[in-house]
Write an enzyme that holds these catalytic residues in place. Structure first.
Site, PDB file in Angstrom:
ATOM      1  N   GLY A  10     -65.092 137.677  83.644  1.00 53.48           N
ATOM      2  CA  GLY A  10     -65.405 138.098  82.422  1.00 53.48           C
ATOM      3  C   GLY A  10     -64.450 137.330  81.405  1.00 53.48           C
ATOM      4  O   GLY A  10     -64.110 136.590  81.880  1.00 53.48           O
ATOM      5  N   THR A 125     -57.472 135.946  83.873  1.00 49.96           N
ATOM      6  CA  THR A 125     -58.061 137.393  83.639  1.00 49.96           C
ATOM      7  C   THR A 125     -56.756 137.578  83.046  1.00 49.96           C
ATOM      8  O   THR A 125     -55.739 137.744  82.857  1.00 49.96           O
ATOM      9  CB  THR A 125     -58.353 138.313  84.600  1.00 49.96           C
ATOM     10  OG1 THR A 125     -58.164 140.064  84.483  1.00 49.96           O
ATOM     11  CG2 THR A 125     -56.915 138.113  85.660  1.00 49.96           C
ATOM     12  N   ILE A 126     -57.800 138.911  81.687  1.00 51.13           N
ATOM     13  CA  ILE A 126     -56.839 139.712  81.287  1.00 51.13           C
ATOM     14  C   ILE A 126     -55.961 140.724  81.411  1.00 51.13           C
ATOM     15  O   ILE A 126     -54.823 140.677  80.698  1.00 51.13           O
ATOM     16  CB  ILE A 126     -57.587 139.921  79.578  1.00 51.13           C
ATOM     17  CG1 ILE A 126     -58.472 140.953  80.090  1.00 51.13           C
ATOM     18  CG2 ILE A 126     -57.993 139.213  78.676  1.00 51.13           C
ATOM     19  CD1 ILE A 126     -59.110 141.717  78.817  1.00 51.13           C
ATOM     20  N   ASP A 127     -56.381 140.916  82.301  1.00 47.72           N
ATOM     21  CA  ASP A 127     -55.726 142.000  83.082  1.00 47.72           C
ATOM     22  C   ASP A 127     -54.340 142.023  84.017  1.00 47.72           C
ATOM     23  O   ASP A 127     -53.805 142.522  84.551  1.00 47.72           O
ATOM     24  CB  ASP A 127     -56.745 142.477  84.682  1.00 47.72           C
ATOM     25  CG  ASP A 127     -57.989 143.161  83.605  1.00 47.72           C
ATOM     26  OD1 ASP A 127     -58.023 143.140  82.761  1.00 47.72           O
ATOM     27  OD2 ASP A 127     -59.185 142.821  84.508  1.00 47.72           O
ATOM     28  N   MET A 169     -57.571 147.647  77.599  1.00 47.61           N
ATOM     29  CA  MET A 169     -58.106 147.406  79.217  1.00 47.61           C
ATOM     30  C   MET A 169     -57.611 147.016  80.204  1.00 47.61           C
ATOM     31  O   MET A 169     -55.926 147.564  80.012  1.00 47.61           O
ATOM     32  CB  MET A 169     -58.635 145.549  78.745  1.00 47.61           C
ATOM     33  CG  MET A 169     -60.026 146.077  78.227  1.00 47.61           C
ATOM     34  SD  MET A 169     -61.039 144.706  77.668  1.00 47.61           S
ATOM     35  CE  MET A 169     -63.046 145.098  77.792  1.00 47.61           C
ATOM     36  N   GLN A 273     -60.177 142.719  72.398  1.00 39.26           N
ATOM     37  CA  GLN A 273     -58.564 141.751  74.180  1.00 39.26           C
ATOM     38  C   GLN A 273     -59.113 140.322  74.393  1.00 39.26           C
ATOM     39  O   GLN A 273     -57.710 139.784  74.694  1.00 39.26           O
ATOM     40  CB  GLN A 273     -58.465 142.909  74.932  1.00 39.26           C
ATOM     41  CG  GLN A 273     -57.868 143.956  73.536  1.00 39.26           C
ATOM     42  CD  GLN A 273     -57.930 145.171  74.946  1.00 39.26           C
ATOM     43  OE1 GLN A 273     -56.671 145.957  75.732  1.00 39.26           O
ATOM     44  NE2 GLN A 273     -59.148 146.284  74.857  1.00 39.26           N
ATOM     45  N   ARG A 274     -60.276 140.360  74.233  1.00 41.74           N
ATOM     46  CA  ARG A 274     -60.686 139.171  75.234  1.00 41.74           C
ATOM     47  C   ARG A 274     -61.092 138.014  73.912  1.00 41.74           C
ATOM     48  O   ARG A 274     -61.417 137.214  75.115  1.00 41.74           O
ATOM     49  CB  ARG A 274     -61.411 139.517  76.692  1.00 41.74           C
ATOM     50  CG  ARG A 274     -61.410 140.624  77.043  1.00 41.74           C
ATOM     51  CD  ARG A 274     -62.163 140.137  78.201  1.00 41.74           C
ATOM     52  NE  ARG A 274     -63.986 139.995  78.259  1.00 41.74           N
ATOM     53  CZ  ARG A 274     -64.854 140.140  79.345  1.00 41.74           C
ATOM     54  NH1 ARG A 274     -64.763 141.630  79.927  1.00 41.74           N
ATOM     55  NH2 ARG A 274     -65.844 140.089  78.785  1.00 41.74           N
TER      56      ARG A 274
HETATM   57  O1  F6P Z   1     -61.349 141.999  83.769  1.00 42.02           O
HETATM   58  C1  F6P Z   1     -61.665 141.717  83.182  1.00 42.02           C
HETATM   59  C2  F6P Z   1     -62.770 142.955  81.974  1.00 42.02           C
HETATM   60  O2  F6P Z   1     -61.848 142.889  80.523  1.00 42.02           O
HETATM   61  C3  F6P Z   1     -61.070 144.261  82.509  1.00 42.02           C
HETATM   62  O3  F6P Z   1     -60.468 144.510  81.867  1.00 42.02           O
HETATM   63  C4  F6P Z   1     -62.324 145.301  81.615  1.00 42.02           C
HETATM   64  O4  F6P Z   1     -62.496 146.244  82.373  1.00 42.02           O
HETATM   65  C5  F6P Z   1     -63.592 144.595  82.059  1.00 42.02           C
HETATM   66  O5  F6P Z   1     -62.987 143.248  82.390  1.00 42.02           O
HETATM   67  C6  F6P Z   1     -64.665 143.985  81.381  1.00 42.02           C
HETATM   68  O6  F6P Z   1     -66.117 144.015  81.882  1.00 42.02           O
HETATM   69  P1  F6P Z   1     -67.131 143.597  81.030  1.00 42.02           P
HETATM   70  O7  F6P Z   1     -67.062 142.462  79.671  1.00 42.02           O
HETATM   71  O8  F6P Z   1     -68.308 143.341  82.312  1.00 42.02           O
HETATM   72  O9  F6P Z   1     -67.572 145.377  79.898  1.00 42.02           O
END
Ligand code: F6P
Length: 341
Positions: A10, A125-127, A169, A273-274
């Protein structure tokens, strides 16, 4: 040296700042930098773009990744690993900088362990769930987006005497929920690491309302296990289910309203959030990580990852960073918990 650089998994704010910093340092030392497009897919399929001083300028505040990204896992593709190794050799690369989270860096760690592949890692990673580093870049930006949303929801919650559920997330860890929840003054936070039951959560909300507070903010992490909620079955090449599909926020809001009678609404923050520009803290962290990655390449310290320990940038084994998820520890949880109900 001819150095490839890729971004996988991601996207998150700060990726371009790493590309800029690593690129600048490699070029300053007389090396050549090549962008590998779309994560590991670029090495499987041979997708490249040259990166010169012009391409890496103006990147510091820019969100996303100029190289594109995918969740491609060469270990899951027929002949995928052989293709990666052959492409790398054919292109005359001396080293690869892989910027990613547990999946992208897990591939890097395996390639290094099993094929002596000359790779260094940068933790993204945002996580914030990567081990062996205090923080990943991207996390601070996600927390700041979530905190702003919680602040905004506070005012409307108060006007309407409502319970506002905010789904954030974080996949299988509750870092974003806990830190934004503490920063935003959440009245309840639900995360995968601390299985507070819906019954206990509602008890806390009732207690709060009995104290004369007619509104509440509940932050829930997308990976929180809500009793009776079906698992999402759509999985990616790394075996991860799409947690947003489960709709834990909406299900939780329905359950809270049914059990307490308080009018409840849900906001799912999702990819907001991303997106967008990294915070100053993420820009600086990404820059320091990018410089360190270039240093590791120069020193041929392959199989290592740039990491933050306290205020120092250090390097750690990639294998250590990807061995297990870094979950929210009890002392962080107790800070959040002090303000529940
Ligand atoms: O790992 C980063 C993240 O934003 C997680 O928080 C989330 O579950 C996942 O990626 C979402 O993935 P995608 O962008 O493939 O929907």
């Amino acid at each position: 040296m001819r150095v490839g650089i890729l971004t996988g998994g991601g996207d998150c704010p700060g990726l371009n700042a790493v590309i800029r910093a690593a690129g600048r340092r490699v070029m300053t030392r007389g090396g050549e930098v090549v962008g590998v497009r779309e994560g590991w897919k670029g090495l499987v399929e041979g997708l490249f773009e040259p990166l010169g001083p012009r391409e890496i300028s103006g990147l510091l505040p820019r969100g996303g990744t100029i190289l594109g990204t995918t969740r491609t896992n060469p270990f899951k593709l027929e002949g995928g690993v052989e293709k990666v190794l052959a492409t790398f050799e054919r292109e005359g690369f001396d080293a690869l900088v892989a910027i990613g989270g547990e999946d992208t860096l897990g591939v890097a760690a395996r390639l290094h362990a099993e094929h002596d592949f000359p790779v260094v890692g940068v933790p993204k990673t945002i996580d914030n769930d990567l081990s062996a580093t205090d923080y990943t870049f991207g996390f601070d930006t996600a927390v700041s987006v979530a905190t702003e949303a919680i602040d905004r929801l506070h005012t409307t919650a108060e006007s309407h005497n409502r319970v506002m559920v905010v789904e954030v997330m974080g996949r299988h860890t509750g870092w974003i929920a806990v830190v934004s929840g503490i920063a935003g003054g959440a009245d309840m936070i639900l995360i995968p690491e601390q299985p507070v039951s819906i019954e206990d959560a509602c008890k806390e909300l009732r207690r709060r309302h009995e104290r004369g507070k007619d509104f509440s903010i509940v932050v829930v992490s997308e990976g929180y296990e809500l009793e009776g909620l079906a698992e999402a079955d759509d999985v990616d090449q790394f075996g991860h289910a799409r947690l947003s599909e489960r709709g834990v926020g909406a299900a939780l809001a329905r359950e809270i309203e049914a059990r307490t009678g308080y009018e409840t609404r849900v906001t799912v923050l999702g990819h907001v959030q991303r997106g967008g520009s990294p915070t100053p803290r993420d820009r600086v962290l990404a820059t320091r990580y990018g410089l360190k990655a270039a240093d590791l390449v120069e020193e041929r310290k392959f199989g290592r990852m740039a990491a933050l320990h306290g205020d120092e940038i250090v390097d750690v084994p990639l294998a250590e960073a990807t061995a297990r998820l870094k979950t929210v520890p009890p002392d962080w949880w107790s800070v959040a918990q002090a303000f529940f109900g």
